[in-house]
Scaffold this motif. Structure first.
Motif, PDB file in Angstrom:
ATOM      1  N   ILE A  13      -5.467  -5.078  -7.986  1.00  0.00           N
ATOM      2  CA  ILE A  13      -4.315  -4.449  -7.302  1.00  0.00           C
ATOM      3  C   ILE A  13      -4.445  -2.926  -7.289  1.00  0.00           C
ATOM      4  N   SER A  14      -4.900  -2.342  -8.416  1.00  0.00           N
ATOM      5  CA  SER A  14      -4.888  -0.885  -8.576  1.00  0.00           C
ATOM      6  C   SER A  14      -5.644  -0.136  -7.478  1.00  0.00           C
ATOM      7  N   PRO A  15      -6.890  -0.514  -7.120  1.00  0.00           N
ATOM      8  CA  PRO A  15      -7.631   0.253  -6.111  1.00  0.00           C
ATOM      9  C   PRO A  15      -7.343  -0.185  -4.672  1.00  0.00           C
ATOM     10  N   MET A  16      -6.328  -0.978  -4.487  1.00  0.00           N
ATOM     11  CA  MET A  16      -6.112  -1.592  -3.170  1.00  0.00           C
ATOM     12  C   MET A  16      -5.740  -0.566  -2.099  1.00  0.00           C
ATOM     13  N   THR A  17      -4.929   0.435  -2.459  1.00  0.00           N
ATOM     14  CA  THR A  17      -4.468   1.403  -1.452  1.00  0.00           C
ATOM     15  C   THR A  17      -5.565   2.366  -1.034  1.00  0.00           C
ATOM     16  N   GLN A  18      -6.626   2.471  -1.827  1.00  0.00           N
ATOM     17  CA  GLN A  18      -7.715   3.385  -1.486  1.00  0.00           C
ATOM     18  C   GLN A  18      -8.912   2.671  -0.868  1.00  0.00           C
ATOM     19  N   SER A  19      -8.885   1.363  -0.807  1.00  0.00           N
ATOM     20  CA  SER A  19     -10.059   0.636  -0.323  1.00  0.00           C
ATOM     21  C   SER A  19      -9.623  -0.505   0.587  1.00  0.00           C
ATOM     22  N   GLU A  20     -10.139  -0.445   1.785  1.00  0.00           N
ATOM     23  CA  GLU A  20      -9.808  -1.517   2.735  1.00  0.00           C
ATOM     24  C   GLU A  20     -10.474  -2.834   2.326  1.00  0.00           C
TER      25      GLU A  20
END
Length: 702
Positions: A615-622
């Motif tokens: 969940i954590s890196p989701m907003t920075q990685s498509e």
């Protein structure tokens, strides 16, 4: 009938007589034979003596007959031509004749016929004694007369001529014949007695042969036969003894082998390891060399053993033993020292680089799954390595310390995530001592009920209403305050204490649910984390049947790492038994372990919880968004609710809502709180909780 009786007596004499009693018979027979021989000898002597005596009597009798004629002749000469010489000869013959007569008549054993001849006196037939006396009387008259030609002498000579030539001579002939016959009779009788004696002796010899020597021969034959039989038996017994000795030697060898080897894997056991280790360490100061010790411990072996059974565990252990033999080959000593623990004692030729290479090869080889029946068993190995050298000296160079150092390194390898190896250092030893202190404090904390639940609320993805909470284990340390699982989880896992902590958290959570029921009028659905140790507890289902709250408000969170392809049948049975009580099943930390679509289909959980690491890196990685979207779609396609864990921002929440996620949990909505804080939150929001369809709680010691 008589023949049968005689045959029976003969059989008794020959076969039934005790050989010992034959000696007395034998001695008696010898005495008897000796006596008979003495008697025979005595009779022979007597016969000779008797024969000599009889011969003398015959000679005397014959001489007397001759003297009777000689006396008559010299009597004529004395009467007709008297001379001194003639008279002297006549006197001498008369004396001899008289002595002969006295000798014959004085014999004590005269036959009856001789008795009659000498002493039976009748007028018609005067006795020989009477005739001899008359004859001697007349000759004495002749010799005594001074005038030898006197009438008196002539009358005496005339009477002598009338008696001597006819009557006296006949009587003397009869006496000679009588003495000869008596001698013959005595000799014949003595010979008869002698023959009887000899025959008796011969008969005794025959009887002795029949009743003594023959039985003795038979007894000796039987004795020799028995000796031969005993000899054969003895030889057979000796062969059996030799065979038994050989068997005993094999048994002894097997006992000695069994005493020093593990019966399952045929590797050396702990006792054998101690002997070899002491010997090698004792040689270190002499050879000035170092040895290495590798402690190999299997990962996830207990789950295999507890779920598939001991037969599966034994299969795995034998497989591991074969792998170790293949890898170690001839430059090391291998021992099984515990259930799933092995020790490799490297020889002096192994360098540090060699040991690291060997440890890596073993770990890689044991990562491969092993098939047992219809199941693929996934496990691994962690290895602790220690070294000993003469330079270390003192206690560091004893077998116990070398093993303890390897255990410390092994413990660190397990702390580092398992499936790796660690080399012992003194710094590691200090850290281990600290960890041991934590372990002791954990055990004390469990006994003092220092572990308590904190709850992190869960929210509906669309309405943001509270739909449940997850119970997270916290340690209320008396000195360090509230501690998260980061500070005690690894140590608790090593102690097999997670199941005890899970039980404490579940019991406390149920009490808190009952408290909230009183406060807000309904139950707050709770999810509690359940470890593999807790899940295989045989008493788990029985305890769940007696819980004091409706089971539909409780969810068990299973970490994905305890599931994998070829999931254990026994584990599946336990999960189904838990579900039958009404408790829901939820897969925690999905995306970081080994669970597959097949696992999900077999377990059929109610919810999937996406791990916070996704969940954590989701907003920075498509690409990360696409991965999470795939998990959400997978869950929805299997009719499984999706919980997003670790939602830190509202941007993450919006993305997850658009993907179709059902429930949020994270700092963006609420942090973990104790019971009192949860109570205040529920009262402040004053919302009505749903009856069903919400997640439950797990003693997440994580």
């Amino acid at each position: 009938m008589r023949f049968d009786i005689g045959k029976s007596i003969w059989a008794y004499l020959i076969n039934r007589v005790d050989p010992k009693s034959l000696w007395s018979r034998y001695i008696f027979a010898l005495v008897l034979i000796f006596s008979l021989l003495l008697i025979s000898h005595g009779l022979s002597v007597m016969a000779l003596q008797k024969s000599g005596g009889d011969e003398e009597l015959v000679n005397v009798s014959g001489k007397q007959r001759m003297l009777s004629q000689r006396i008559l002749y010299f009597a004529h000469m004395t009467v007709s031509q008297p001379s001194e010489e003639t008279i002297n000869i006549l006197a001498q013959d008369i004396q001899t004749f008289e002595q002969a007569h006295a000798t014959l008549t004085a014999h004590p054993h005269l036959s009856p016929a001789l008795q009659d001849l000498y002493f039976q006196d009748t007028p018609q037939n005067p006795s020989l004694d009477h005739l001899v006396k008359l004859y001697l009387k007349d000759v004495q008259i002749i010799t005594a007369s001074r005038n030898h030609s006197s009438e008196q002498s002539l009358n005496a000579l005339q009477r002598m001529e009338e008696v001597g030539p006819h009557l006296l001579l006949n009587k003397l002939d009869m006496a000679v014949t009588g003495f000869e016959n008596a001698a013959k009779n005595n000799t014949a009788r003595l010979h008869l007695l002698q023959n009887i004696s000899l025959l008796s002796a011969g008969l005794m010899l025959i009887l002795e042969s029949i009743f003594i020597f023959w039985p003795i021969q038979k007894a000796v034959h039987r004795a020799f036969t028995r000796l031969e039989t005993h000899k054969e038996r003895l030889e057979k017994a000796q062969r059996e003894v030799l065979l038994q000795n050989a068997q005993l030697a094999k048994v002894k060898e097997k006992i000695e082998h069994d005493a020093l080897h593990d019966p399952l894997t045929q590797l050396a056991n702990r006792r054998y390891l101690d002997l070899v280790l002491k010997e090698k360490i004792a040689q270190l100061p002499v050879r000035n060399e170092a040895i290495s010790l590798m402690h190999v411990d299997l990962d996830r072996f207990k789950q295999i053993n507890d779920t598939l059974g001991h037969a599966a565990g034994d299969h795995i252990l034998c497989y591991v033993a074969d792998i170790l033999r293949e890898k170690v080959e001839s430059f090391g000593f291998i021992a099984r020292v515990g259930g799933d623990e092995f020790v490799i004692l490297g020889d002096q030729s192994l360098t540090l680089k060699d040991v690291k290479t060997l440890a890596g090869d073993i770990i890689e080889a044991l990562k491969q799954p092993v098939r047992y029946k219809d199941n693929l068993c996934y496990f691994g190995a962690s290895i602790g390595v220690s070294f000993s050298s003469p330079e270390l000296g003192g206690q560091e160079n004893c077998p116990e310390q070398l093993l303890a150092n390897a255990d410390i390194a092994l413990y660190r390898a397990k702390e580092n995530g398992r499936g790796c190896y660690e080399i012992f250092t003194h710094h590691l030893k200090k850290q281990f001592a600290k960890t041991k202190q934590v372990s002791d404090e954990i055990l004390a904390g469990i006994s003092r009920q220092e572990f308590i639940p904190h709850y992190q609320l869960q929210y509906d993805a669309i309405t943001h209403n509270i739909v449940g909470a997850e119970a997270l284990a916290r340690w209320q340390h008396p000195e360090r305050g509230i501690l998260s699982p980061f500070h005690f989880l690894d140590a608790a896992t090593q102690l097999n204490a997670t199941k005890d902590i899970d039980h404490i958290i579940l019991e406390q959570s149920i009490e808190d649910m009952m408290h909230w029921k009183k406060v807000i009028g309904t139950y707050l659905p709770i999810s509690v984390n359940i470890s593999a140790q807790r899940l295989i507890d045989q008493n788990l289902v029985r305890r769940l049947e007696n819980i004091q709250v409706p089971a539909k408000y409780i969810t068990f969170e299973l970490t994905e790492t305890i599931y994998f392809d070829g999931v254990f049948e026994k584990l599946i049975e336990t999960i189904e038994a838990v579900k039958s009580t009404g408790i829901h099943i939820e897969i925690d930390d999905f995306g970081t372990g080994h669970a597959s679509i097949l696992s999900l289909q077999r377990i059929r959980p109610r919810r999937l919880k996406i791990a916070r690491e996704l969940i954590s890196p989701m907003t920075q990685s498509e690409s990360q968004q696409n991965l999470v979207k795939t998990i959400v779609d997978l869950g929805r396609s299997l009719d499984i609710e999706i919980i997003a864990e670790g939602v830190e921002t509202m941007d993450q929440a919006d993305l997850l809502k658009d993907m179709g996620c059902h429930i949020f949990q994270g700092y963006a909505f609420a942090r973990p709180m104790p019971r009192e804080s949860i109570t205040k939150t529920l009262l402040t929001q004053n919302q009505t909780l749903p009856e069903e369809g919400t997640p439950s709680l797990g003693s997440s010691v994580a």
